[in-house]
Design a protein around this motif. Structure first.
Motif, mmCIF file in Angstrom:
data_model
loop_
_atom_site.group_PDB
_atom_site.id
_atom_site.type_symbol
_atom_site.label_atom_id
_atom_site.label_comp_id
_atom_site.label_asym_id
_atom_site.label_seq_id
_atom_site.Cartn_x
_atom_site.Cartn_y
_atom_site.Cartn_z
ATOM 1 N N ALA A 53 0.831 -1.203 0.000
ATOM 2 C CA ALA A 53 0.000 0.000 0.000
ATOM 3 C C ALA A 53 0.862 1.248 0.000
ATOM 4 N N THR A 86 -9.659 8.877 2.263
ATOM 5 C CA THR A 86 -10.221 7.537 2.221
ATOM 6 C C THR A 86 -9.216 6.515 1.699
ATOM 7 N N SER A 87 -9.259 5.328 2.263
ATOM 8 C CA SER A 87 -8.449 4.218 1.757
ATOM 9 C C SER A 87 -9.161 3.601 0.562
ATOM 10 N N CYS A 88 -8.385 2.993 -0.305
ATOM 11 C CA CYS A 88 -8.945 2.426 -1.541
ATOM 12 C C CYS A 88 -8.190 1.157 -1.889
ATOM 13 N N VAL A 129 -12.934 1.095 3.322
ATOM 14 C CA VAL A 129 -12.172 1.072 2.075
ATOM 15 C C VAL A 129 -13.145 1.257 0.916
ATOM 16 N N MET A 147 -3.239 -0.617 -3.380
ATOM 17 C CA MET A 147 -3.998 -0.087 -2.251
ATOM 18 C C MET A 147 -3.436 1.267 -1.867
ATOM 19 N N LEU A 175 -3.623 3.700 1.497
ATOM 20 C CA LEU A 175 -4.045 3.799 2.885
ATOM 21 C C LEU A 175 -4.225 5.268 3.225
ATOM 22 N N GLY A 176 -5.473 5.671 3.426
ATOM 23 C CA GLY A 176 -5.795 7.069 3.685
ATOM 24 C C GLY A 176 -5.733 7.432 5.155
ATOM 25 N N ALA A 234 -8.043 5.884 8.077
ATOM 26 C CA ALA A 234 -7.658 4.561 8.568
ATOM 27 C C ALA A 234 -6.458 4.627 9.514
#
Length: 140
Positions: free
Chosen positions: A25, A33-35, A107, A119, A121-122, A125
């Protein structure tokens, strides 16, 4: 709560509830936001709730390795990417494993096939759990 985890700008993380043992990630404090990379997304109903099943390539530059995932949909809403594109995305909740700690995160699902990292990681999170040292990588 445990001490905060120190991470670099990219890390190996796990999403065990999705069957993803490890995924590299990009740690991005600029992203709220995580994605996760997702394609072949299909919505379905289970016990009156909305779920999705999707496929992912968890490893960079590897389109042969796939993981089939399924998760309950928490919500759907528009997300604006760093390039300014608005996209209606599914939000799911799943457990994140970072080193020896784990916690639930939200996510979004999006096709990241043109992105280097599968990925993102925002900061939501990471909140109250992670400190980022941008000069380092792969600390976990």
């Amino acid at each position: 709560m445990s001490a905060k985890i120190i991470v670099g700008w990219r890390e190996w993380l796990g999403l065990p509830e999705l069957g993803i043992e490890k995924i590299k990630a990009k740690v991005d404090t600029g992203a709220r936001t995580s994605c996760i990379h997702a394609f072949d997304i299909e919505e379905f109903s289970e016990n009156g709730e909305t779920w999705v099943k999707f496929t992912t390539h968890p490893l960079q530059e590897d389109v042969e390795t796939t993981v089939e995932c399924r998760a309950k949909v928490v919500e759907r809403k528009y997300v604006t990417s760093s390039s300014g594109q608005r996209e209606l995305r599914y939000f799911i909740e799943t457990k994140l494993v970072a080193g020896d700690q784990s916690w639930p995160i939200r996510v979004t699902l999006s096709n990241r096939s043109t992105m280097k990292f599968r990925m993102l990681l925002g900061r939501t999170a990471m909140e109250n759990r992670i400190v980022v040292d941008p000069a380092l990588s792969h600390l976990l």
